[in-house]
Design a protein around this motif. Structure first.
Motif, short mmCIF file in Angstrom:
data_model
loop_
_atom_site.label_atom_id
_atom_site.label_comp_id
_atom_site.label_asym_id
_atom_site.label_seq_id
_atom_site.Cartn_x
_atom_site.Cartn_y
_atom_site.Cartn_z
N ALA A 1 4.35 -64.70 -38.97
CA ALA A 1 3.42 -63.58 -38.61
C ALA A 1 2.06 -64.13 -40.10
O ALA A 1 1.20 -64.37 -40.06
N CYS A 2 2.81 -63.20 -41.48
CA CYS A 2 2.21 -63.23 -42.24
C CYS A 2 1.96 -64.26 -43.67
O CYS A 2 1.43 -63.55 -44.94
N ALA A 3 3.71 -64.24 -43.54
CA ALA A 3 4.40 -65.09 -44.56
C ALA A 3 4.77 -64.35 -45.91
O ALA A 3 5.61 -64.91 -46.76
N THR A 4 4.54 -62.99 -45.19
CA THR A 4 5.83 -61.67 -46.32
C THR A 4 6.80 -62.69 -46.26
O THR A 4 7.27 -62.97 -45.33
N THR A 5 7.33 -62.99 -47.77
CA THR A 5 8.71 -62.62 -47.73
C THR A 5 9.92 -61.82 -48.54
O THR A 5 9.71 -60.93 -49.52
N ASP B 1 5.50 -56.26 -52.64
CA ASP B 1 5.05 -54.31 -52.90
C ASP B 1 4.49 -54.02 -51.29
O ASP B 1 4.08 -55.17 -50.80
N THR B 2 5.58 -53.50 -50.48
CA THR B 2 6.00 -53.37 -49.50
C THR B 2 4.75 -52.99 -48.30
O THR B 2 4.10 -53.61 -47.34
N ALA B 3 3.59 -51.79 -48.92
CA ALA B 3 2.89 -51.62 -48.80
C ALA B 3 1.54 -52.14 -48.69
O ALA B 3 0.28 -51.76 -48.08
N THR B 4 1.23 -53.11 -49.54
CA THR B 4 0.06 -53.94 -49.66
C THR B 4 0.62 -55.23 -48.72
O THR B 4 -0.25 -56.10 -48.83
N CYS C 1 2.64 -57.24 -46.32
CA CYS C 1 3.08 -56.64 -44.97
C CYS C 1 2.03 -56.04 -44.52
O CYS C 1 1.14 -54.71 -44.31
N PRO C 2 1.03 -56.81 -43.67
CA PRO C 2 -0.28 -56.47 -42.76
C PRO C 2 -0.15 -55.44 -41.93
O PRO C 2 -0.71 -54.18 -41.38
N VAL C 3 1.18 -54.76 -40.89
CA VAL C 3 1.57 -54.18 -40.21
C VAL C 3 1.73 -52.56 -40.83
O VAL C 3 1.24 -51.46 -40.54
N LEU C 4 2.33 -52.85 -41.34
CA LEU C 4 2.81 -51.62 -43.00
C LEU C 4 1.72 -50.80 -43.75
O LEU C 4 1.45 -50.34 -43.57
N ALA C 5 0.74 -52.18 -44.45
CA ALA C 5 0.09 -51.40 -45.22
C ALA C 5 -0.77 -50.87 -43.87
O ALA C 5 -1.75 -49.81 -44.37
N GLU C 6 -1.09 -51.36 -42.61
CA GLU C 6 -2.21 -50.68 -42.30
C GLU C 6 -1.33 -49.46 -41.82
O GLU C 6 -2.19 -48.47 -41.52
N ARG C 7 0.29 -49.04 -41.46
CA ARG C 7 0.59 -47.79 -41.34
C ARG C 7 0.46 -46.20 -42.24
O ARG C 7 -0.19 -45.35 -42.13
N VAL C 8 0.54 -47.27 -44.17
CA VAL C 8 0.41 -46.66 -44.72
C VAL C 8 -0.86 -45.85 -45.43
O VAL C 8 -1.43 -45.44 -45.81
#
Length: 96
Positions: free
Chosen positions: A30-34, A52-55, A57-64
């Protein structure tokens, strides 16, 4: 003295092997985060983030961004699906 240094060097090598052996890069569809992934068994999956997980991955960034601490942001289902797909494609080896 030489023996002690040899033991320290072997300990470092063993630790590095334990932590990195078998890690395979997997990109989220979905976002190409590796991330680096290792399957130790069908039930056990190790995931190491290399960004950095919080930035990354868009899904996790939204949660943070909504106030959830990064350590409690949970799992991104899109990334989980990408890892499952990589496993189906034979990307991982583990002793059965």
């Amino acid at each position: 003295m030489a023996r002690a240094e040899a033991v320290r060097a072997q300990t470092r090598a063993d630790r590095e092997e334990f932590l990195t052996a078998g890690l395979v890069p997997v990109a989220c569809h979905a976002c190409a985060t590796t991330v680096l992934v290792k399957k130790n068994s069908p039930e056990h999956t190790s995931i190491q983030w290399i960004t950095d997980t919080a930035t990354s991955c868009p899904v996790l960034a939204e949660r943070v961004a909504s106030g959830v601490p990064a350590a409690r942001a949970g799992t991104c289902e899109r990334l989980r699906e990408s890892i499952t797909s990589a496993e189906r494609d034979g990307a991982f080896e583990y002793e059965r």
